[in-house]
Write an enzyme that holds these catalytic residues in place. Structure first.
Site, PDB file in Angstrom:
ATOM      1  N   LYS A 259      -7.945 -14.343 -17.934  1.00 20.71           N
ATOM      2  CA  LYS A 259      -8.897 -15.344 -18.420  1.00 20.71           C
ATOM      3  C   LYS A 259     -10.313 -15.075 -17.936  1.00 20.71           C
ATOM      4  O   LYS A 259     -11.276 -15.589 -18.499  1.00 20.71           O
ATOM      5  CB  LYS A 259      -8.421 -16.734 -18.033  1.00 20.71           C
ATOM      6  CG  LYS A 259      -7.165 -17.092 -18.832  1.00 20.71           C
ATOM      7  CD  LYS A 259      -6.572 -18.430 -18.509  1.00 20.71           C
ATOM      8  CE  LYS A 259      -5.426 -18.759 -19.456  1.00 20.71           C
ATOM      9  NZ  LYS A 259      -4.258 -17.851 -19.282  1.00 20.71           N
TER      10      LYS A 259
HETATM   11  C1  LIG Z   1      -3.270 -17.632 -20.308  1.00 21.57           C
HETATM   12  C2  LIG Z   1      -2.294 -16.555 -20.009  1.00 21.57           C
HETATM   13  C3  LIG Z   1      -1.454 -16.012 -21.005  1.00 21.57           C
HETATM   14  C4  LIG Z   1      -1.421 -16.534 -22.426  1.00 21.57           C
HETATM   15  O1  LIG Z   1      -2.575 -16.253 -23.164  1.00 21.57           O
HETATM   16  P1  LIG Z   1      -2.871 -17.076 -24.508  1.00 21.57           P
HETATM   17  O2  LIG Z   1      -4.215 -16.627 -24.939  1.00 21.57           O
HETATM   18  O3  LIG Z   1      -2.859 -18.529 -24.093  1.00 21.57           O
HETATM   19  O4  LIG Z   1      -1.797 -16.751 -25.467  1.00 21.57           O
HETATM   20  C5  LIG Z   1      -0.582 -14.993 -20.639  1.00 21.57           C
HETATM   21  N1  LIG Z   1      -0.517 -14.531 -19.376  1.00 21.57           N
HETATM   22  C6  LIG Z   1      -1.309 -15.031 -18.404  1.00 21.57           C
HETATM   23  C7  LIG Z   1      -1.152 -14.511 -17.015  1.00 21.57           C
HETATM   24  C8  LIG Z   1      -2.224 -16.040 -18.675  1.00 21.57           C
HETATM   25  O5  LIG Z   1      -2.990 -16.539 -17.677  1.00 21.57           O
END
Ligand SMILES: *Cc1c(COP(=O)(O)O)cnc(C)c1O
Length: 478
Positions: A106
Protein backbone atom coordinates in the site's frame (compact mmCIF):
# COMPACT_ATOMS: atom_id res chain seq x y z
CA UNK A 1 -10.33 14.31 -18.71
CA UNK A 2 -13.76 13.80 -17.23
CA UNK A 3 -14.69 11.31 -14.55
CA UNK A 4 -18.20 10.20 -13.69
CA UNK A 5 -19.74 7.70 -11.30
CA UNK A 6 -19.90 3.97 -12.08
CA UNK A 7 -23.65 4.32 -11.40
CA UNK A 8 -24.59 7.30 -13.62
CA UNK A 9 -23.14 9.62 -16.27
CA UNK A 10 -24.42 12.72 -14.42
CA UNK A 11 -22.25 15.22 -12.52
CA UNK A 12 -18.99 14.54 -14.35
CA UNK A 13 -15.93 16.25 -12.83
CA UNK A 14 -12.31 16.66 -13.90
CA UNK A 15 -9.63 14.30 -12.59
CA UNK A 16 -8.40 16.73 -9.90
CA UNK A 17 -11.92 17.07 -8.50
CA UNK A 18 -12.40 13.29 -8.59
CA UNK A 19 -9.33 12.88 -6.36
CA UNK A 20 -10.66 15.53 -3.94
CA UNK A 21 -14.14 14.00 -3.83
CA UNK A 22 -13.02 10.39 -3.33
CA UNK A 23 -16.46 8.83 -3.68
CA UNK A 24 -19.03 10.05 -6.25
CA UNK A 25 -22.13 11.74 -4.73
CA UNK A 26 -24.40 8.80 -5.64
CA UNK A 27 -22.18 6.33 -3.76
CA UNK A 28 -20.53 5.00 -6.94
CA UNK A 29 -16.81 5.11 -7.76
CA UNK A 30 -15.24 7.58 -10.18
CA UNK A 31 -14.28 6.21 -13.60
CA UNK A 32 -12.82 8.11 -16.58
CA UNK A 33 -15.13 8.55 -19.58
CA UNK A 34 -12.36 6.90 -21.59
CA UNK A 35 -9.17 5.13 -20.49
CA UNK A 36 -6.11 6.89 -21.95
CA UNK A 37 -3.92 5.14 -24.54
CA UNK A 38 -0.17 5.23 -23.90
CA UNK A 39 2.91 5.14 -26.10
CA UNK A 40 3.82 1.85 -24.43
CA UNK A 41 7.25 1.25 -26.01
CA UNK A 42 8.40 4.73 -25.04
CA UNK A 43 7.04 4.38 -21.51
CA UNK A 44 8.80 1.04 -21.02
CA UNK A 45 12.16 2.59 -21.93
CA UNK A 46 12.01 5.03 -18.97
CA UNK A 47 13.16 4.69 -15.37
CA UNK A 48 10.46 3.89 -12.78
CA UNK A 49 9.85 7.47 -11.64
CA UNK A 50 9.45 8.75 -15.20
CA UNK A 51 7.21 5.81 -15.97
CA UNK A 52 5.10 6.70 -12.91
CA UNK A 53 4.80 10.33 -14.00
CA UNK A 54 3.69 9.26 -17.48
CA UNK A 55 1.14 6.70 -16.27
CA UNK A 56 -0.34 8.72 -13.41
CA UNK A 57 -0.26 11.85 -15.60
CA UNK A 58 -2.25 10.05 -18.29
CA UNK A 59 -4.88 8.97 -15.74
CA UNK A 60 -5.02 12.34 -13.93
CA UNK A 61 -4.17 14.93 -16.61
CA UNK A 62 -5.79 17.80 -14.71
CA UNK A 63 -3.20 17.64 -11.93
CA UNK A 64 -0.18 19.74 -12.94
CA UNK A 65 3.56 19.08 -12.42
CA UNK A 66 3.27 15.30 -12.22
CA UNK A 67 7.03 14.56 -12.56
CA UNK A 68 7.72 16.83 -9.58
CA UNK A 69 4.92 15.27 -7.50
CA UNK A 70 6.29 11.79 -8.23
CA UNK A 71 9.80 12.81 -7.16
CA UNK A 72 8.44 14.29 -3.92
CA UNK A 73 6.36 11.20 -3.24
CA UNK A 74 9.00 8.53 -3.70
CA UNK A 75 12.53 9.94 -3.52
CA UNK A 76 14.50 8.37 -0.68
CA UNK A 77 11.52 6.50 0.71
CA UNK A 78 11.97 3.11 -0.95
CA UNK A 79 14.79 0.61 -0.51
CA UNK A 80 15.69 1.00 -4.18
CA UNK A 81 15.30 3.73 -6.80
CA UNK A 82 13.43 1.26 -8.98
CA UNK A 83 10.76 1.26 -6.23
CA UNK A 84 9.26 -2.12 -7.15
CA UNK A 85 12.05 -4.56 -8.13
CA UNK A 86 11.40 -7.94 -9.71
CA UNK A 87 13.13 -11.19 -8.77
CA UNK A 88 13.54 -14.03 -11.25
CA UNK A 89 13.14 -17.11 -9.05
CA UNK A 90 13.78 -19.55 -11.88
CA UNK A 91 10.10 -20.45 -11.98
CA UNK A 92 7.92 -17.34 -11.70
CA UNK A 93 9.04 -13.72 -11.58
CA UNK A 94 8.13 -12.05 -8.28
CA UNK A 95 7.21 -8.36 -8.39
CA UNK A 96 8.16 -7.00 -4.96
CA UNK A 97 5.76 -4.25 -4.01
CA UNK A 98 6.82 -4.14 -0.36
CA UNK A 99 10.13 -2.23 -0.52
CA UNK A 100 8.52 1.02 0.70
CA UNK A 101 8.63 2.83 4.05
CA UNK A 102 6.26 0.45 5.91
CA UNK A 103 7.02 -2.82 4.04
CA UNK A 104 3.46 -2.98 2.67
CA UNK A 105 2.40 -2.79 -0.97
CA UNK A 106 0.00 0.00 0.00
CA UNK A 107 3.04 2.29 0.29
CA UNK A 108 3.22 2.54 -3.51
CA UNK A 109 -0.14 4.30 -3.58
CA UNK A 110 -0.14 5.97 -0.16
CA UNK A 111 3.15 7.80 -0.76
CA UNK A 112 1.63 9.33 -3.88
CA UNK A 113 -1.93 10.08 -2.69
CA UNK A 114 -0.93 12.98 -0.36
CA UNK A 115 0.89 14.69 -3.25
CA UNK A 116 -2.13 14.27 -5.51
CA UNK A 117 -4.58 15.48 -2.86
CA UNK A 118 -2.63 18.58 -1.90
CA UNK A 119 -1.94 19.50 -5.54
CA UNK A 120 -5.64 19.11 -6.37
CA UNK A 121 -6.57 21.13 -3.29
CA UNK A 122 -4.31 24.01 -4.30
CA UNK A 123 -5.48 23.93 -7.91
CA UNK A 124 -9.13 24.04 -6.87
CA UNK A 125 -8.47 26.86 -4.38
CA UNK A 126 -9.85 24.83 -1.50
CA UNK A 127 -9.28 26.64 1.81
CA UNK A 128 -10.29 24.12 4.47
CA UNK A 129 -7.85 21.59 5.86
CA UNK A 130 -8.41 17.98 4.84
CA UNK A 131 -8.71 15.37 7.57
CA UNK A 132 -8.02 11.79 6.51
CA UNK A 133 -10.01 9.36 8.63
CA UNK A 134 -9.21 5.66 8.48
CA UNK A 135 -10.20 2.54 10.36
CA UNK A 136 -7.60 -0.16 9.90
CA UNK A 137 -7.35 -3.87 10.55
CA UNK A 138 -3.57 -3.57 10.28
CA UNK A 139 -1.65 -2.59 7.15
CA UNK A 140 -3.46 0.42 5.70
CA UNK A 141 -3.16 2.45 8.91
CA UNK A 142 0.62 2.57 9.05
CA UNK A 143 1.08 3.10 5.31
CA UNK A 144 -1.39 6.02 5.41
CA UNK A 145 0.26 7.54 8.50
CA UNK A 146 3.69 7.39 6.91
CA UNK A 147 2.37 8.81 3.64
CA UNK A 148 0.60 11.78 5.24
CA UNK A 149 3.15 12.55 7.97
CA UNK A 150 3.74 16.34 8.12
CA UNK A 151 1.95 17.02 4.81
CA UNK A 152 0.81 20.68 5.08
CA UNK A 153 -2.94 21.31 5.07
CA UNK A 154 -3.79 17.68 5.80
CA UNK A 155 -4.29 15.82 9.07
CA UNK A 156 -4.65 12.09 9.55
CA UNK A 157 -6.43 10.09 12.23
CA UNK A 158 -6.27 6.30 12.38
CA UNK A 159 -8.44 4.06 14.54
CA UNK A 160 -7.60 0.41 15.11
CA UNK A 161 -9.39 -2.28 17.14
CA UNK A 162 -7.86 -2.62 20.63
CA UNK A 163 -6.17 -6.03 20.74
CA UNK A 164 -7.23 -6.65 17.14
CA UNK A 165 -3.97 -6.01 15.26
CA UNK A 166 -0.66 -7.83 15.49
CA UNK A 167 2.04 -6.63 17.89
CA UNK A 168 4.25 -5.51 15.03
CA UNK A 169 1.39 -3.65 13.36
CA UNK A 170 0.49 -1.89 16.63
CA UNK A 171 4.13 -0.94 17.25
CA UNK A 172 4.37 0.47 13.72
CA UNK A 173 1.37 2.73 14.31
CA UNK A 174 1.82 3.89 17.91
CA UNK A 175 5.42 4.98 17.29
CA UNK A 176 4.42 7.15 14.31
CA UNK A 177 5.97 10.62 14.43
CA UNK A 178 4.56 13.78 12.86
CA UNK A 179 2.75 16.96 13.89
CA UNK A 180 -0.45 16.11 12.01
CA UNK A 181 -1.02 12.49 13.04
CA UNK A 182 -3.37 10.88 15.56
CA UNK A 183 -3.64 7.17 16.32
CA UNK A 184 -6.10 5.67 18.76
CA UNK A 185 -7.27 2.21 19.78
CA UNK A 186 -11.01 1.56 19.99
CA UNK A 187 -12.68 -0.92 22.35
CA UNK A 188 -14.33 -3.30 19.89
CA UNK A 189 -13.51 -5.12 16.65
CA UNK A 190 -12.62 -3.79 13.19
CA UNK A 191 -16.27 -3.48 12.19
CA UNK A 192 -16.94 -1.29 15.25
CA UNK A 193 -14.02 0.98 14.30
CA UNK A 194 -15.18 1.14 10.68
CA UNK A 195 -18.79 1.88 11.67
CA UNK A 196 -17.51 4.61 13.98
CA UNK A 197 -15.59 6.19 11.10
CA UNK A 198 -18.63 6.01 8.82
CA UNK A 199 -20.70 7.76 11.48
CA UNK A 200 -18.13 10.56 11.74
CA UNK A 201 -18.37 11.02 7.96
CA UNK A 202 -22.17 11.28 8.26
CA UNK A 203 -21.98 13.76 11.14
CA UNK A 204 -19.16 15.86 9.61
CA UNK A 205 -16.55 17.89 11.50
CA UNK A 206 -16.72 21.69 11.45
CA UNK A 207 -14.03 23.51 9.47
CA UNK A 208 -12.61 20.29 8.05
CA UNK A 209 -13.08 18.46 4.81
CA UNK A 210 -13.15 14.73 5.62
CA UNK A 211 -11.54 12.28 3.26
CA UNK A 212 -10.49 8.65 3.28
CA UNK A 213 -7.29 6.84 2.33
CA UNK A 214 -8.88 3.65 1.08
CA UNK A 215 -8.75 2.34 -2.44
CA UNK A 216 -12.06 3.80 -3.64
CA UNK A 217 -10.14 7.01 -4.42
CA UNK A 218 -8.91 7.13 -8.02
CA UNK A 219 -5.79 8.87 -6.67
CA UNK A 220 -4.91 5.65 -4.88
CA UNK A 221 -5.60 3.42 -7.82
CA UNK A 222 -3.67 5.37 -10.50
CA UNK A 223 -0.18 4.96 -8.92
CA UNK A 224 -0.65 1.17 -8.87
CA UNK A 225 -0.82 0.92 -12.66
CA UNK A 226 2.87 1.83 -12.98
CA UNK A 227 4.32 -1.38 -11.54
CA UNK A 228 2.73 -3.53 -14.24
CA UNK A 229 4.69 -1.48 -16.81
CA UNK A 230 7.79 -1.73 -14.63
CA UNK A 231 7.57 -5.54 -14.39
CA UNK A 232 7.08 -5.87 -18.14
CA UNK A 233 10.09 -3.60 -18.75
CA UNK A 234 12.23 -5.81 -16.47
CA UNK A 235 11.30 -8.96 -18.42
CA UNK A 236 12.18 -7.15 -21.66
CA UNK A 237 15.55 -6.02 -20.31
CA UNK A 238 16.39 -9.54 -19.19
CA UNK A 239 15.58 -10.82 -22.65
CA UNK A 240 12.86 -13.10 -21.27
CA UNK A 241 10.26 -11.62 -23.63
CA UNK A 242 10.11 -9.64 -26.88
CA UNK A 243 8.08 -6.44 -27.12
CA UNK A 244 4.44 -7.43 -27.64
CA UNK A 245 4.67 -10.85 -25.95
CA UNK A 246 1.89 -11.49 -23.47
CA UNK A 247 2.74 -11.72 -19.76
CA UNK A 248 0.39 -13.15 -17.11
CA UNK A 249 0.07 -11.65 -13.65
CA UNK A 250 -1.13 -13.41 -10.50
CA UNK A 251 -2.47 -11.01 -7.86
CA UNK A 252 -3.30 -11.71 -4.18
CA UNK A 253 -6.63 -9.94 -4.05
CA UNK A 254 -8.81 -8.28 -1.41
CA UNK A 255 -10.57 -5.10 -2.44
CA UNK A 256 -9.74 -5.71 -6.13
CA UNK A 257 -7.71 -2.49 -6.44
CA UNK A 258 -4.36 -4.10 -7.20
CA UNK A 259 -5.63 -6.42 -9.92
CA UNK A 260 -7.88 -3.72 -11.41
CA UNK A 261 -4.75 -1.59 -11.92
CA UNK A 262 -3.44 -4.47 -14.07
CA UNK A 263 -6.61 -4.46 -16.15
CA UNK A 264 -6.24 -0.69 -16.67
CA UNK A 265 -2.58 -1.18 -17.70
CA UNK A 266 -3.81 -3.65 -20.31
CA UNK A 267 -6.43 -1.19 -21.58
CA UNK A 268 -3.67 1.44 -21.85
CA UNK A 269 -1.91 -0.91 -24.25
CA UNK A 270 0.44 -3.04 -22.13
CA UNK A 271 0.55 -6.63 -23.50
CA UNK A 272 -1.01 -8.33 -20.48
CA UNK A 273 -2.28 -11.89 -20.91
CA UNK A 274 -4.42 -13.34 -18.14
CA UNK A 275 -4.96 -11.59 -14.84
CA UNK A 276 -5.15 -14.25 -12.14
CA UNK A 277 -7.21 -13.37 -9.12
CA UNK A 278 -5.93 -15.22 -6.03
CA UNK A 279 -8.02 -15.41 -2.87
CA UNK A 280 -7.69 -17.22 0.44
CA UNK A 281 -10.51 -19.20 2.12
CA UNK A 282 -12.67 -16.11 1.61
CA UNK A 283 -13.35 -17.11 -1.97
CA UNK A 284 -16.23 -14.85 -2.96
CA UNK A 285 -14.26 -13.56 -5.98
CA UNK A 286 -13.28 -17.06 -7.11
CA UNK A 287 -16.94 -18.03 -7.18
CA UNK A 288 -17.87 -14.81 -8.95
CA UNK A 289 -15.30 -15.10 -11.74
CA UNK A 290 -16.15 -18.77 -12.25
CA UNK A 291 -19.96 -18.50 -12.12
CA UNK A 292 -21.00 -14.88 -12.67
CA UNK A 293 -22.79 -14.76 -9.30
CA UNK A 294 -21.42 -12.55 -6.53
CA UNK A 295 -22.78 -13.77 -3.19
CA UNK A 296 -21.55 -12.14 0.00
CA UNK A 297 -23.97 -14.13 2.18
CA UNK A 298 -21.31 -16.32 3.77
CA UNK A 299 -19.21 -16.28 6.94
CA UNK A 300 -15.97 -14.29 6.98
CA UNK A 301 -13.02 -16.58 7.78
CA UNK A 302 -10.04 -15.29 9.75
CA UNK A 303 -6.94 -16.47 7.87
CA UNK A 304 -3.15 -16.10 7.96
CA UNK A 305 -3.44 -13.68 5.00
CA UNK A 306 -5.66 -11.10 6.76
CA UNK A 307 -5.45 -8.38 4.10
CA UNK A 308 -7.50 -10.65 1.86
CA UNK A 309 -10.17 -11.41 4.49
CA UNK A 310 -12.95 -9.54 2.75
CA UNK A 311 -16.52 -10.21 1.57
CA UNK A 312 -17.25 -7.10 -0.47
CA UNK A 313 -14.50 -6.09 -2.91
CA UNK A 314 -15.32 -2.46 -3.60
CA UNK A 315 -13.21 -1.97 -6.74
CA UNK A 316 -14.99 -4.79 -8.55
CA UNK A 317 -17.67 -2.18 -9.20
CA UNK A 318 -15.21 -0.35 -11.47
CA UNK A 319 -14.52 -3.53 -13.43
CA UNK A 320 -18.23 -4.12 -13.96
CA UNK A 321 -18.48 -0.65 -15.44
CA UNK A 322 -15.37 -0.93 -17.64
CA UNK A 323 -16.51 -4.25 -19.05
CA UNK A 324 -20.19 -3.37 -19.58
CA UNK A 325 -20.02 0.39 -20.25
CA UNK A 326 -23.45 0.44 -18.64
CA UNK A 327 -23.98 2.64 -15.57
CA UNK A 328 -27.64 1.60 -15.21
CA UNK A 329 -26.61 -2.05 -15.01
CA UNK A 330 -23.92 -1.32 -12.39
CA UNK A 331 -26.39 0.73 -10.32
CA UNK A 332 -28.87 -2.15 -10.45
CA UNK A 333 -26.29 -4.78 -9.47
CA UNK A 334 -24.96 -2.69 -6.57
CA UNK A 335 -28.49 -2.10 -5.33
CA UNK A 336 -29.11 -5.85 -5.39
CA UNK A 337 -25.87 -6.52 -3.51
CA UNK A 338 -26.89 -4.00 -0.89
CA UNK A 339 -30.48 -5.23 -0.47
CA UNK A 340 -30.27 -8.97 -1.16
CA UNK A 341 -26.59 -9.72 -0.62
CA UNK A 342 -26.02 -11.10 -4.11
CA UNK A 343 -26.24 -10.42 -7.84
CA UNK A 344 -25.70 -12.29 -11.10
CA UNK A 345 -24.22 -10.56 -14.14
CA UNK A 346 -25.61 -11.11 -17.66
CA UNK A 347 -24.10 -14.06 -19.55
CA UNK A 348 -22.13 -11.91 -22.06
CA UNK A 349 -20.55 -9.94 -19.23
CA UNK A 350 -19.59 -13.14 -17.42
CA UNK A 351 -18.00 -14.45 -20.63
CA UNK A 352 -16.10 -11.19 -21.17
CA UNK A 353 -14.74 -11.31 -17.61
CA UNK A 354 -13.56 -14.92 -18.14
CA UNK A 355 -11.60 -13.77 -21.21
CA UNK A 356 -9.51 -11.44 -19.06
CA UNK A 357 -9.46 -13.07 -15.63
CA UNK A 358 -8.90 -16.48 -14.08
CA UNK A 359 -9.53 -17.14 -10.39
CA UNK A 360 -8.55 -19.56 -7.66
CA UNK A 361 -8.37 -19.76 -3.88
CA UNK A 362 -5.82 -21.12 -1.45
CA UNK A 363 -6.53 -22.13 2.16
CA UNK A 364 -4.12 -21.66 5.08
CA UNK A 365 -2.69 -25.19 4.86
CA UNK A 366 -1.79 -24.77 1.18
CA UNK A 367 -0.44 -21.28 1.89
CA UNK A 368 1.99 -22.73 4.47
CA UNK A 369 2.90 -25.62 2.19
CA UNK A 370 3.65 -23.14 -0.62
CA UNK A 371 5.87 -20.94 1.57
CA UNK A 372 7.86 -24.03 2.60
CA UNK A 373 8.18 -25.39 -0.94
CA UNK A 374 9.08 -22.05 -2.58
CA UNK A 375 11.75 -21.55 0.09
CA UNK A 376 13.12 -25.06 -0.42
CA UNK A 377 12.99 -25.15 -4.23
CA UNK A 378 13.50 -21.51 -5.23
CA UNK A 379 15.27 -20.16 -2.10
CA UNK A 380 12.72 -17.36 -2.12
CA UNK A 381 11.01 -16.40 1.12
CA UNK A 382 7.49 -15.11 0.56
CA UNK A 383 4.77 -13.86 2.87
CA UNK A 384 1.34 -15.48 3.22
CA UNK A 385 -0.46 -13.26 0.68
CA UNK A 386 2.24 -13.76 -1.94
CA UNK A 387 2.15 -17.51 -1.30
CA UNK A 388 -1.56 -17.57 -2.13
CA UNK A 389 -0.78 -15.75 -5.40
CA UNK A 390 1.98 -18.25 -6.16
CA UNK A 391 -0.20 -21.29 -5.44
CA UNK A 392 -3.06 -20.06 -7.61
CA UNK A 393 -0.58 -19.22 -10.41
CA UNK A 394 0.59 -22.86 -10.29
CA UNK A 395 -3.00 -24.02 -10.37
CA UNK A 396 -3.63 -21.84 -13.44
CA UNK A 397 -0.62 -23.23 -15.31
CA UNK A 398 -1.63 -26.82 -14.46
CA UNK A 399 -5.23 -26.23 -15.53
CA UNK A 400 -4.52 -24.41 -18.81
CA UNK A 401 -0.99 -25.35 -19.94
CA UNK A 402 -0.40 -21.64 -20.64
CA UNK A 403 3.37 -21.17 -21.03
CA UNK A 404 3.48 -17.35 -21.07
CA UNK A 405 5.81 -15.83 -18.44
CA UNK A 406 4.12 -15.43 -15.06
CA UNK A 407 4.63 -12.52 -12.69
CA UNK A 408 3.45 -13.06 -9.10
CA UNK A 409 2.76 -9.82 -7.25
CA UNK A 410 4.28 -9.82 -3.77
CA UNK A 411 2.26 -7.59 -1.48
CA UNK A 412 4.02 -7.81 1.88
CA UNK A 413 7.38 -8.52 3.46
CA UNK A 414 7.48 -11.95 5.14
CA UNK A 415 8.52 -10.08 8.29
CA UNK A 416 5.09 -8.46 8.56
CA UNK A 417 3.61 -11.90 9.25
CA UNK A 418 6.47 -13.63 11.08
CA UNK A 419 4.35 -16.12 13.07
CA UNK A 420 2.66 -17.62 10.01
CA UNK A 421 5.79 -17.64 7.86
CA UNK A 422 7.91 -19.21 10.63
CA UNK A 423 5.28 -21.87 11.30
CA UNK A 424 5.42 -22.79 7.61
CA UNK A 425 9.14 -23.48 7.86
CA UNK A 426 9.38 -25.25 11.22
CA UNK A 427 7.47 -26.19 14.35
CA UNK A 428 7.84 -23.02 16.37
CA UNK A 429 6.25 -22.30 19.72
CA UNK A 430 7.79 -18.84 20.16
CA UNK A 431 4.87 -16.52 21.03
CA UNK A 432 6.72 -13.18 20.77
CA UNK A 433 6.52 -11.63 17.28
CA UNK A 434 9.76 -9.70 17.62
CA UNK A 435 11.64 -12.85 18.59
CA UNK A 436 9.96 -14.69 15.72
CA UNK A 437 11.35 -12.05 13.34
CA UNK A 438 14.88 -12.53 14.63
CA UNK A 439 14.53 -16.27 14.47
CA UNK A 440 13.20 -16.16 10.92
CA UNK A 441 16.20 -14.02 9.98
CA UNK A 442 18.66 -16.48 11.56
CA UNK A 443 16.94 -19.39 9.87
CA UNK A 444 16.83 -17.92 6.36
CA UNK A 445 19.46 -15.18 6.20
CA UNK A 446 16.86 -12.86 4.61
CA UNK A 447 17.36 -9.34 5.99
CA UNK A 448 14.72 -7.72 8.19
CA UNK A 449 13.53 -4.44 6.57
CA UNK A 450 15.01 -1.38 8.32
CA UNK A 451 11.65 0.06 9.33
CA UNK A 452 10.77 -3.13 11.22
CA UNK A 453 14.16 -3.43 12.94
CA UNK A 454 14.35 -1.67 16.27
CA UNK A 455 10.63 -1.05 16.30
CA UNK A 456 10.47 -2.50 19.78
CA UNK A 457 12.83 0.15 21.16
CA UNK A 458 11.03 3.10 19.58
CA UNK A 459 9.03 5.39 21.83
CA UNK A 460 5.28 4.79 21.95
CA UNK A 461 3.63 8.14 21.22
CA UNK A 462 -0.04 7.18 20.85
CA UNK A 463 -1.25 4.93 23.65
CA UNK A 464 -4.88 6.08 23.95
CA UNK A 465 -7.78 3.62 24.05
CA UNK A 466 -11.34 4.91 23.79
CA UNK A 467 -14.88 3.51 23.78
CA UNK A 468 -16.43 3.32 20.32
CA UNK A 469 -19.05 5.94 21.27
CA UNK A 470 -16.25 8.44 21.95
CA UNK A 471 -14.78 8.43 18.43
CA UNK A 472 -16.63 11.52 17.20
CA UNK A 473 -15.65 13.65 20.19
CA UNK A 474 -12.06 12.41 19.82
CA UNK A 475 -11.92 13.66 16.25
CA UNK A 476 -13.71 16.95 17.06
CA UNK A 477 -11.08 17.67 19.73
CA UNK A 478 -8.11 17.15 17.36
C1 LIG B 1 -4.29 -4.65 0.71
C2 LIG B 1 -3.53 -5.91 0.52
C3 LIG B 1 -3.90 -6.86 -0.45
C4 LIG B 1 -5.14 -6.73 -1.31
O1 LIG B 1 -5.06 -5.71 -2.26
P1 LIG B 1 -6.41 -5.16 -2.94
O2 LIG B 1 -5.97 -4.02 -3.78
O3 LIG B 1 -7.29 -4.73 -1.79
O4 LIG B 1 -6.99 -6.28 -3.72
C5 LIG B 1 -3.12 -8.01 -0.57
N1 LIG B 1 -2.04 -8.22 0.21
C6 LIG B 1 -1.66 -7.32 1.14
C7 LIG B 1 -0.49 -7.64 2.01
C8 LIG B 1 -2.37 -6.14 1.33
O5 LIG B 1 -1.98 -5.27 2.28
Amino acid sequence: MLYHSTRSQQNAVDSAQAVLNGLAPDGGLYVPTQLPAMDVADCLAQDTMTMAARVIGAMLPDIANMPELVQKAYTGKFETAELTPTVDTGKFTVLELFRGPTSAFKDVALCMLPQLLTAAKTQKGMQEDILILTATSGDTGKAALAGFQDVPGVGICVFYPHGGVSRVQRAQMVTQEGRNVAVCAVEGNFDDAQTGVKNIFLAGVEGKRLSSANSINIGRLAPQITYYFKAYADLLRRGQIQMGDKVNFSVPTGNFGDILAGYIAKKMGLPVGKLICASNANNVLTDFIRTGTYDRRRPLHKTISPSMDILVSSNLERLLYFMSDDTALVAELMDKLNKEGLYTVPQELKAAISQEFWAGCCDDARTRETIRRVWKEQSYLCDTHTAAGWAVAEEYVAATGDTAPMVVLSTASPYKFPAAVLSALENSTEPDEFKQMKHLCQLTGVAIPKNLQGLQEKKELHTGVIEKDAMLSYVTAL
